[in-house]
Design an enzyme around this catalytic site. Structure first.
Site, short mmCIF file in Angstrom:
data_model
loop_
_atom_site.label_atom_id
_atom_site.label_comp_id
_atom_site.label_asym_id
_atom_site.label_seq_id
_atom_site.Cartn_x
_atom_site.Cartn_y
_atom_site.Cartn_z
N HIS A 135 -2.55 -6.99 -0.07
CA HIS A 135 -1.45 -6.70 0.85
C HIS A 135 -2.01 -6.54 2.26
CE1 HIS A 135 2.03 -6.46 -1.75
NE2 HIS A 135 1.34 -5.74 -2.62
N ASP A 165 0.58 -8.97 8.08
CA ASP A 165 1.71 -9.80 7.68
C ASP A 165 2.33 -10.57 8.84
OD1 ASP A 165 1.47 -9.10 5.06
OD2 ASP A 165 3.16 -7.72 5.02
#
Length: 377
Positions: A135, A165
């Site tokens: 992540h 991200d």
């Protein structure tokens, strides 16, 4: 409901966006915001469950959505037909998944050599970690970036999932698409983009890399821009709100302390005085409300700003004057950025189903057959 007003620098560019987590939709949003026609491809069940209601997700604005079963030969064939009429594909799977489905770069370039195939992953398409899960926090950790974030003496603090991200992943992919479009205009050929969040996060911290290698950068939370300096930090006001202070340059600092009515402050150029300076500032800022300090610094060059909650930001006078936020489908959200002066505003309607796919090269009879077979929604 048809989307209209596809103008702007990317007008005429067609993008197939394979549904996935945040970075992919963000890249698609950035392209749609500037005129690209984005067709989002989801699972059949997800689209069927949503019915005809427009998608209210901010990152799906300006797009159209279909459901397609990519585990069926018919669905893969239909996707290839759509890709044959597209300029860009955004793919968000782990390395090797698209190839196993039959929609990898080689599969699609066989039907459209001009296609730009954008791949976005955390670790990239190669390297020891490429096949493993992760992540945002993992990607910025391995890039070295996370070690630099946080206050002195405390654990590293991830800034939610902005750096990996969105900035290191989605935005870098959108940038890569633009590079490939420019190149294609010259060569006529498509390109595969390997956008890895670990790469992007490292690139974002290029400014600090040299210092870290030469021990110029001190431990986190002790430097000029990471809350180590009292002139670049946040302070609590008497009503429990916060102010952001960025009075780095001497003249901005002088204006700030003058407006605050402070005198006899220790020399800020001597780092040993920083704790005492921070204490004086904290005491002063804590004596008034945030609104009172806003009035004091309004229109000044003191570089002091209110720390606004997201619910407050859209109503700030500057943001209202510039139209930094807009309302789409009843949802308040950031307006497209950056701005290209003279370009008409884009249609930012919530994502809806297209009326048909004939303009994407899928014949009406094929579309009907796929719908009846449950392959297309």
């Amino acid at each position: 409901m048809e989307h209209v007003n596809r103008s702007g620098p990317l007008a005429g560019v067609r993008v197939l966006e394979l549904a996935g987590l945040a970075p992919g939709p963000f890249a698609g949003m950035m392209l749609a915001d500037h005129g690209a026609e984005v067709l989002r491809v989801e699972r059949v069940a997800a689209v069927a469950a949503a019915g005809d209601s427009p998608r209210q997700e901010v990152m799906d604005r300006g797009k159209r959505t279909i459901g397609l079963d990519l585990k069926s030969p018919e669905g893969v064939s239909a996707f290839k037909e759509l890709a044959a009429h597209a300029d860009v594909v955004i793919e968000v799977y782990r390395p090797g998944v698209a190839e196993r489905l039959g929609i990898g770069p080689a599969d699609l370039h066989a039907v459209n050599p001009r296609l730009i195939y954008g791949r976005i992953t955390g670790w990239g398409q190669e390297g020891p970690l490429a096949p493993t899960a992760g992540h945002d926090i993992d990607y910025i950790a391995v890039s070295g970036v996370l070690s630099m974030l946080g206050r002195a003496g405390e654990r590293p603090t991830p800034p939610i999932n902005i750096l990996g991200d969105f900035a290191g992943g989605g935005l870098m992919l959108a940038y890569g698409v633009l590079l490939a479009l420019v190149e294609r205009a010259r060569t006529g050929e498509g390109r595969v983009i390997d956008a890895a969040m670990v790469d992007g996060a490292a690139t974002l911290f290029a400014m600090f890399c040299h210092g870290a290698q030469n021990n110029v950068q001190g431990p986190r939370g002790t430097n000029l821009l990471d809350t180590g300096a009292p002139m670049y930090d946040t302070y609590e006001t008497s009503d429990g709100r916060f102010l952001a202070v960025g009075a780095l340059e001497p003249r901005f600092w002088a204006e700030m302390v003058s407006l605050m009515g402070l005198s006899d402050l220790p020399d800020r150029d001597d780092r040993s005085n920083w704790p005492a300076l921070r204490e004086r500032l904290a005491e002063a800022f804590g004596s008034r409300t945030r609104a009172e300090w806003e009035a004091v610094f309004d229109g000044s060059d003191a570089c002091v700003s209110p720390v606004l909650e997201m619910s407050e930001a859209a109503d700030h006078p500057h943001n209202k004057a510039r139209g930094v936020f807009v309302e789409v489908g009843g949802v308040r959200q950031p307006a497209p950025a950056p701005r290209l002066l003279g370009v008409p505003e884009q249609d930012l309607s919530p994502a809806t189903r297209p009326a048909d796919l004939s303009s994407w090269g899928l014949p009406g009879e094929t579309e009907t057959r796929l719908r009846e077979a449950g392959v297309l929604a």
